[in-house]
Design an enzyme around this catalytic site. Structure first.
Site, short mmCIF file in Angstrom:
data_model
loop_
_atom_site.label_atom_id
_atom_site.label_comp_id
_atom_site.label_asym_id
_atom_site.label_seq_id
_atom_site.Cartn_x
_atom_site.Cartn_y
_atom_site.Cartn_z
N SER A 183 41.44 29.60 19.57
CA SER A 183 40.56 30.12 20.92
C SER A 183 40.85 31.46 21.05
O SER A 183 39.91 32.35 21.55
CB SER A 183 40.78 29.41 22.19
OG SER A 183 42.27 29.37 22.35
N HIS A 211 36.48 24.90 20.24
CA HIS A 211 35.67 26.15 19.72
C HIS A 211 35.12 25.89 18.70
O HIS A 211 34.51 27.12 18.12
CB HIS A 211 36.59 27.57 19.97
CG HIS A 211 37.26 27.57 21.32
ND1 HIS A 211 36.57 28.41 22.20
CD2 HIS A 211 38.21 26.99 21.88
CE1 HIS A 211 37.22 28.50 23.31
NE2 HIS A 211 38.39 27.65 23.23
N LYS A 239 31.80 24.34 26.87
CA LYS A 239 31.71 25.51 25.90
C LYS A 239 30.33 25.36 25.33
O LYS A 239 29.29 25.55 25.97
CB LYS A 239 32.54 25.58 24.86
CG LYS A 239 34.09 25.81 25.61
CD LYS A 239 35.26 25.73 24.52
CE LYS A 239 36.64 26.22 25.30
NZ LYS A 239 36.86 25.18 26.45
#
Length: 392
Positions: A183, A211, A242
């Site tokens: 990240s 991610h 996300k």
């Protein structure tokens, strides 16, 4: 007896940073999470969000959340074991499992709780769990919540991973856990070598793809797909906060593993289920990701464009293939000063300080969305280049 609160007087750094005007946290948004935002009364280009596909403002996602509020109310007020399971939760899990080519999936209230819940359930009293040193904090806390023994290997150092594997007795179980996309640095785990070593030593593999989903792999399916290793990764973990523009988290694995975690994970059993609106928006975002893989290609192209802009403007970055593009700043005070200068000039970026990075390796973390334009990236990188070259 020592006063429990005595430690508060030792926490001087936040106040010192406030006095210097460098305190970087909690800037208040006054608009939607988008490529341009109003933050504390001023327009800022947003280069600090994990909204990789830009779906937080997509009309279909917003409408799904509104409809869920109207149909189901604001919350479920119970755990998934009791009154907290909606048919929509089951649909989301089914579609996640299908998208990720796994036998089953399970949702958690947050991404952080997902790692707590998965690792603590899988790693028992006599088991070992082996972590990359740069794994997310939630992985570390999941290891602590388990009853197993945690070992760590130097970041991306496969020889050190093998040395840790050699410490595990043949009679004990072992789980290797790694971020897929790290990240802070934006680099991708060496999953081929991790899977090879896991097979050699009889370990299992778990990938935190918070991610990675929506970012890399076929149609945004993540790190295992990126390497063509979907059949060799035993457990995926991910978040809805996300690429999927919502709140919550999930695991995907074989049906047998999912069923075991469902009946063993305290963070799953004793937490309220994700809200109807969170479930509906995540499900809609997942369907958009599935049906519009060109969004992932656009994200990758814009990220490459941003890296090329930094190269042309003489800004030193960490090289990777993801929408996380960190800029070297090294020293904490220098990092905070550069972040403030960028913020004041109209670009929001995230300063990365210890413990999120090693001492002396501080960064400005920039991240990109599929809904950005080249013109906005030009404007933002011009500002950042001026900030980074000032007094250099």
């Amino acid at each position: 007896m020592k006063d429990l609160f005595a430690k508060f007087s030792d926490l001087t750094t936040p106040n010192e940073l406030r006095e210097l005007g460098l305190y970087p946290y909690g800037h208040a948004l006054q608009s939607r999470q988008d490529v341009e935002v109003i933050m504390e009364g001023k327009r800022r280009i947003m280069l600090g969000s994990n909204n990789y596909l830009g779906l937080t403002t997509d009309p279909r996602v917003v409408e799904a959340g509104i409809h869920a509020f109207e149909q189901y109310g604001s919350g479920c007020s119970g755990s998934r074991f009791l009154n907290g399971t909606l048919q929509m939760h089951l649909e989301l899990e089914e579609e996640l499992a299908a998208f990720l080519h796994k036998g089953g999936a399970l949702t958690f209230s947050t991404g952080f709780q997902s790692n707590l819940g998965i690792i603590s359930a899988l790693v028992g009293m006599h088991d070992y769990v082996i972590c990359d040193r740069e794994n997310h904090a939630s992985i570390y806390d999941g290891c602590r919540l388990s009853f197993g023994k945690m070992l760590r290997y130097r970041h991306a150092d496969m020889a050190d991973l093998e040395r840790q594997l050699q410490k595990v007795p043949e009679t004990n179980g072992c789980l290797i856990v790694t971020d897929g996309v790290f990240s802070m640095g934006g680099d991708i785990a060496n999953l081929p070598e991790i899977c090879r070593l896991a097979k050699q030593y009889g370990a299992r593999v778990m990938v935190d793809d918070a991610h990675g989903l929506g970012v890399i792999g076929e149609g945004g399916r993540g790190t295992a797909s990126y390497y063509g290793l979907e059949d060799q990764v035993d457990v995926y973990m991910g978040t809805f906060s996300k690429s999927l523009a919502s709140l919550g988290g999930y695991m995907a694995a074989s049906e047998e593993v999912v069923d075991y975690v469902k009946h063993s994970s305290r963070p799953f059993i004793f937490s309220a289920s994700i809200t109807p609106a969170s479930c509906a928006t995540a499900l809609t975002a997942l369907r958009i990701l599935r049906d519009e893989p060109e969004r992932v290609a656009r994200l990758q192209a814009l990220s490459a464009y941003a890296r090329s802009c930094f190269h042309k403007k003489g800004v030193r970055i960490i090289e990777a293939e993801t929408p996380i593009v960190p800029i070297y700043t090294y020293d904490p005070i220098n990092t905070l000063q550069k972040a403030k200068e960028a913020y004041d000039a109209g670009v929001y970026v995230n300063p990365v300080l210890p413990p999120a990075c090693a001492p002396g390796e501080c960064l400005l973390r920039t991240s990109y969305m599929a809904t950005l334009s080249e013109a906005l990236i030009d404007e933002a990188t011009d500002i950042l280049a001026k900030v980074m070259t000032k007094d250099a």
